[in-house]
Design an enzyme around this catalytic site. Structure first.
Site, PDB file in Angstrom:
ATOM      1  N   HIS A 347       0.939  -1.260  -0.061  1.00 13.73           N
ATOM      2  CA  HIS A 347       0.030  -0.112  -0.056  1.00 13.73           C
ATOM      3  C   HIS A 347       0.820   1.230   0.075  1.00 13.73           C
ATOM      4  O   HIS A 347       1.862   1.212   0.744  1.00 13.73           O
ATOM      5  CB  HIS A 347      -0.993  -0.072   1.260  1.00 13.73           C
ATOM      6  N   ASP A 364      -3.870   9.174   3.059  1.00 13.33           N
ATOM      7  CA  ASP A 364      -4.085   7.996   2.758  1.00 13.33           C
ATOM      8  C   ASP A 364      -5.318   7.791   1.840  1.00 13.33           C
ATOM      9  O   ASP A 364      -6.520   8.054   2.525  1.00 13.33           O
ATOM     10  CB  ASP A 364      -4.171   7.047   3.922  1.00 13.33           C
ATOM     11  N   CYS A 414      -3.984   2.891  -5.154  1.00 15.26           N
ATOM     12  CA  CYS A 414      -3.242   3.707  -4.303  1.00 15.26           C
ATOM     13  C   CYS A 414      -1.920   4.753  -4.737  1.00 15.26           C
ATOM     14  O   CYS A 414      -1.864   5.817  -4.331  1.00 15.26           O
ATOM     15  CB  CYS A 414      -2.873   2.850  -3.067  1.00 15.26           C
TER      16      CYS A 414
END
Length: 456
Positions: A347, A364, A414
């Site tokens: 991630h 995030d 991401c």
């Protein structure tokens, strides 16, 4: 005792007792000739059935209709029976209409009147005679007398269908309030051979410039076609044809991508494998992340510093001693923003340090709270301030978590979100993108890497 039948002796039958012209051949003379042979021309009459001629009239009609009603409502349906009835009625109608055509426009009523003794013809003739002599009440049943030849008939309320003007007997009528319907514009024709050749040339140039058709969008091809031919190509039919040409071009061997294609910028070298991570829902690798970070720094020089993607991992495992030489040529406290990409297993996230405000903000796209990350960054900044003798940056650092940011809806975008966060923060632009914009933004980042320049 049996009784023997008695045979009566009948006198010989003479030929003059038979009606003349019938059964002549039943009697033969000893010479082998027939009686009255000269009447053989009447022989075909013997083959005709001896049937009483029937008169077809209203009674026969009534019998047929009663029989039809009986079969319709009181007996099982028999299809051949209906065919027989309708066939006979149809034959009669055809005979009547044939006589009407032969008679020059007579009606069915007149033909029936001829069979019934021409009573109706005489009645109609009497009425016509009375109309010619000026009958005061005209024809019976409320009909007006027939007009004379010199009289004219005025026709009003005439309407025409369509735009064609048909002249009336008394002259054409003007239609001032009527306007013809607007003609529909004919749709543009499908792509010609010249258009297809132009599309293929566009694809060839695109392949040479970008090494593949990954960043290519259909809208871009349509825009170039409109610029070349000055015609609209955004119709559904033409768009479908262009998409089909693009797909056919990609299926050809060697047109999918160029393996030898490379992008070189400063110390970065991107191959087709690296650029291929921007296609679809692939995960971005470190090479793409670091080169795009250098493009962000070059877009706003002396204001932003973008750390290498391996920086945080080395800081977390080795401490400050493992990364103290990474900024020996950079004064991070003279910058406005420090952008640090964070990669934890599978991630990507981002840490943005606002140096003048002394804030450490965590971004995030999955909105996870990683409290250790801001603490590690704060310790690094304090240690760097001691080394660079910037004691005013020893204290006052605050950690924040940015929650109201664009959020991803899958497990693969991401890295693309981190690059867009960095670009918009460096250019001081509000976040105006979301998950639905990721396919378009991926193609845009591919082109930016190939051109070695951000698109502002």
């Amino acid at each position: 005792m049996r009784h023997t039948p008695v045979q009566r002796h009948l006198p010989p039958l003479s030929s003059h007792l038979l009606p003349h012209g019938k059964h002549v051949k039943l009697f033969q003379t000893p010479e082998g000739r027939y009686w009255e042979e000269e009447e053989e021309e009447e022989e075909p009459q013997l083959r005709k059935p001896c049937r009483r001629p029937q008169r077809k009239g209203r009674s026969q009609k009534m019998r047929v209709m009663r029989s039809l009603s009986l079969h319709l409502f009181k007996r099982p349906i028999s299809l051949p029976f209906y065919w027989k009835i309708w066939g006979s009625l149809g034959a009669r109608r055809r005979r009547i209409w044939g006589r009407r055509r032969e008679g020059g426009g007579g009606s069915v009523g007149l033909q029936l009147g001829k069979r019934r003794g021409c009573i109706e013809e005489a009645s109609l003739g009497n009425h016509l005679a009375e109309g010619e002599t000026g009958h005061p009440l005209g024809l019976p049943n409320g009909f007006s007398p027939l007009p004379a030849e010199s009289d004219t008939i005025l026709i009003t309320n005439v309407c025409s269908i369509g735009t064609q003007e048909i002249p009336a007997p008394n002259g054409p009528h003007r239609q001032d309030g009527l306007t013809p319907p607007p003609e529909k514009e004919a749709p543009p024709p499908a792509l010609t051979e010249e258009h297809v050749a132009c599309v293929q040339s566009i694809l060839d140039q695109f392949l040479q410039s970008y090494g593949s058709l990954i960043p290519l969008g259909t809208e871009e091809v349509l825009d170039k076609l409109e610029d070349v031919f000055q015609q609209p190509f955004s119709t559904p039919a033409r768009r479908a044809v262009v998409q089909h040409v693009i797909q056919s071009y990609q299926r050809l061997p060697g047109n999918n991508l160029l393996r030898t294609f490379r992008v070189t910028y400063k110390r970065h070298v991107l191959s087709m494998d690296d650029l291929g991570t921007l296609y679809g829902q692939n995960w971005l690798n470190d090479q793409v992340m670091n080169m795009y970070g250098d493009l962000v720094m070059d877009a706003v020089p002396d204001k932003v510093h973008f750390f290498n993607s391996f920086f945080y991992d080395k800081l977390r495992t080795k401490g400050y001693e493992g990364v103290k030489r990474w900024t020996k040529n950079v004064d991070i406290f003279s910058k406005q923003l420090l952008l640090i990409p964070i990669h934890l297993e599978v991630h990507w996230s981002l840490v943005c340090v606002d140096v003048p405000k002394r804030t450490i903000t965590y971004f995030d796209s999955q909105r996870t709270l990683n409290r250790r990350c801001p603490k590690h960054i704060a310790k690094y900044l304090q240690a760097e301030a001691v080394k660079k003798e910037r004691l005013d940056f020893m204290n006052g650092w605050k950690g924040l978590f940015k929650m109201n940011v664009a959020r991803q809806n899958n497990d693969s975008d991401c890295g693309a979100f981190v690059l867009q966060y960095s670009k918009f923060l460096a250019l001081e632009l509000p976040f105006s993108f979301g998950q639905q914009d990721m396919p378009k933004l991926r193609r845009q980042m591919y082109k930016e890497l190939c051109h070695c320049k951000l698109t502002v």
